[in-house]
Write a protein that holds these residues in place. Structure first.
Motif, mmCIF file in Angstrom:
data_model
loop_
_atom_site.group_PDB
_atom_site.id
_atom_site.type_symbol
_atom_site.label_atom_id
_atom_site.label_comp_id
_atom_site.label_asym_id
_atom_site.label_seq_id
_atom_site.Cartn_x
_atom_site.Cartn_y
_atom_site.Cartn_z
ATOM 1 N N ASP A 111 -2.931 -26.517 13.349
ATOM 2 C CA ASP A 111 -2.818 -27.735 12.347
ATOM 3 C C ASP A 111 -1.488 -28.310 12.987
ATOM 4 O OD1 ASP A 111 -0.753 -25.448 11.801
ATOM 5 O OD2 ASP A 111 -0.957 -25.642 9.591
ATOM 6 N N ALA A 112 -0.440 -27.717 13.495
ATOM 7 C CA ALA A 112 0.714 -28.300 14.094
ATOM 8 C C ALA A 112 0.456 -29.193 15.241
ATOM 9 C CB ALA A 112 1.979 -27.433 13.988
ATOM 10 N N ASP A 113 -0.241 -28.398 16.115
ATOM 11 C CA ASP A 113 -0.796 -29.213 17.269
ATOM 12 C C ASP A 113 -1.471 -30.377 17.047
ATOM 13 O OD1 ASP A 113 0.289 -27.392 19.157
ATOM 14 O OD2 ASP A 113 -1.680 -26.609 19.439
ATOM 15 N N ALA A 114 -2.720 -30.477 15.850
ATOM 16 C CA ALA A 114 -3.229 -31.625 15.288
ATOM 17 C C ALA A 114 -2.268 -32.640 14.927
ATOM 18 C CB ALA A 114 -4.281 -31.115 14.223
ATOM 19 N N ALA A 115 -1.271 -32.294 14.003
ATOM 20 C CA ALA A 115 -0.302 -33.021 13.724
ATOM 21 C C ALA A 115 0.592 -33.989 14.696
ATOM 22 C CB ALA A 115 0.789 -32.505 12.681
ATOM 23 N N ALA A 116 0.933 -33.200 15.527
ATOM 24 C CA ALA A 116 1.259 -33.831 16.887
ATOM 25 C C ALA A 116 0.612 -34.908 17.642
ATOM 26 C CB ALA A 116 1.995 -32.694 17.622
ATOM 27 N N LEU A 117 -0.701 -34.471 17.595
ATOM 28 C CA LEU A 117 -1.597 -35.387 18.029
ATOM 29 C C LEU A 117 -1.550 -36.761 17.397
ATOM 30 C CD1 LEU A 117 -3.323 -34.833 20.817
ATOM 31 C CD2 LEU A 117 -5.382 -34.153 19.267
ATOM 32 N N ALA A 118 -1.539 -36.597 16.097
ATOM 33 C CA ALA A 118 -1.489 -37.819 15.396
ATOM 34 C C ALA A 118 -0.392 -38.532 15.490
ATOM 35 C CB ALA A 118 -1.628 -37.502 13.758
#
Ligand code: BGC
Length: 317
Positions: A111-118
């Protein structure tokens, strides 16, 4: 063209339709408590996908489905290895979701990797070469950008910033270790500290606002009481900021990033959090010039938007 992003949280599954400009045009949330039976999470994802498309009146299927989970993922991004706060271990979630939608590409990420991608595609990390995101929620997540790309780790496991040791011999973390950053800097840490204070006889605003019922404490209440100047809540919040400052400083000393973004529910405290946090970091930091420390732009939508961006990212990288 649109994509669907899922953010699996400690108690809720949030999903949204994300358009090309990264806007969430339609969203739904569902309560979800741990995995009731094998495949339950994938079924929830499938049902919510259908509901979203129906709700939005879309006849075309999404270009991709991305699922962000609060735990570590295997290097092939097929399985959830360990999501302690959900009780999920070694679940082949990508294939389970894919089985419901054989024609649609499905992607899985932390989830945090995804958030960083956003943040990289449209938020605080635009144009950054090196950046770090902390998400403060049920757990503490971390996403790292190196060389302008999401850093997936030397071994493909990404990073687990929330499980770096901060407080040797401290409270037991859900992962089994003691004193993880998560035990001091998650939203849950604020709640635990307030409940402990109430049990020890704290009788200020926290007590008044909850009628002494510890179950009514949430992180926002602690922040609100601290903001109102209550001594007990202010002490809890100051210890929280101090711990977060130490976590942030450690990351600065390791990576010297240009920007550090803080997301998750606690970041909604705004400058009440960010002003003392920057000051705390300034006092502790080895360097006199260091990363800008800013709120994550996508707030609570970060997981959804980032999950939806996984397909675009896979095409580019
Ligand atoms: C998990 C991470 C996750 C974070 C935020 C931690 O407990 O280990 O993988 O990113 O919580 O959900």
């Amino acid at each position: 063209m649109y994509r669907i992003g899922f953010d699996i949280g400690g108690t809720n599954v949030a999903a949204g339709i994300v358009d090309e400009s990264l806007a969430v045009t339609e969203r739904i949330t569902r309560r979800f408590e741990k995995q009731a039976y094998p495949g339950a999470l994938a079924e929830t994802v499938a049902e919510m996908t259908r509901m979203l498309c129906q709700q939005a009146g879309l006849s075309q299927p999404p270009a991709a489905i991305g699922v962000a989970v609060p735990g570590s993922i295997d290097p092939a991004a097929e399985r959830v290895l360990n999501a302690y706060n959900l009780g999920l271990h070694d679940v082949p979630l990508r294939a389970e979701v894919g089985a419901h939608f054989p024609q649609i590409p499905v992607f899985l990420a932390n989830d945090a990797d995804a958030a960083a991608l956003a943040e990289l595609y449209g938020g605080a990390f635009r144009d950054a070469k090196c950046a770090v995101l902390f998400t403060l929620g049920t757990g503490v997540g971390g996403g790292v950008i190196v060389g302008g790309k999401l850093w997936r780790g030397g071994m493909g496991h990404g990073v687990e910033l929330g499980h770096m040791a901060l407080d040797i011999g401290g409270a037991r973390c859900t992962c089994g270790m003691r004193g993880c950053i998560e035990t001091r800097c998650a939203a849950t840490a604020l709640i635990h500290a307030a409940r402990e204070a109430l049990a020890e006889g704290e009788r200020g605003l926290l007590f008044k606002k909850t009628d002494g019922d510890a179950a009514k404490v949430d992180a926002k209440l602690v922040v609100d009481c601290a903001r109102a100047g209550d001594a007990g809540a202010s002490a809890i919040f100051a210890r929280f900021v101090d711990a977060l400052g130490s976590a942030v400083v450690s990351v600065i000393h390791l990576l010297d990033p240009e920007v550090i973004a803080i997301g998750g529910g606690v970041s909604l405290a705004g400058e009440f959090l960010f002003a003392p946090l920057r000051e705390n970091v300034r006092e502790k930091c080895f360097f006199s010039e260091f990363a800008r420390i800013v709120p994550a732009r996508f707030g609570n939508d970060a997981g959804i938007v980032g999950a939806a961006m996984l397909e675009r990212d896979a095409k580019i990288n």
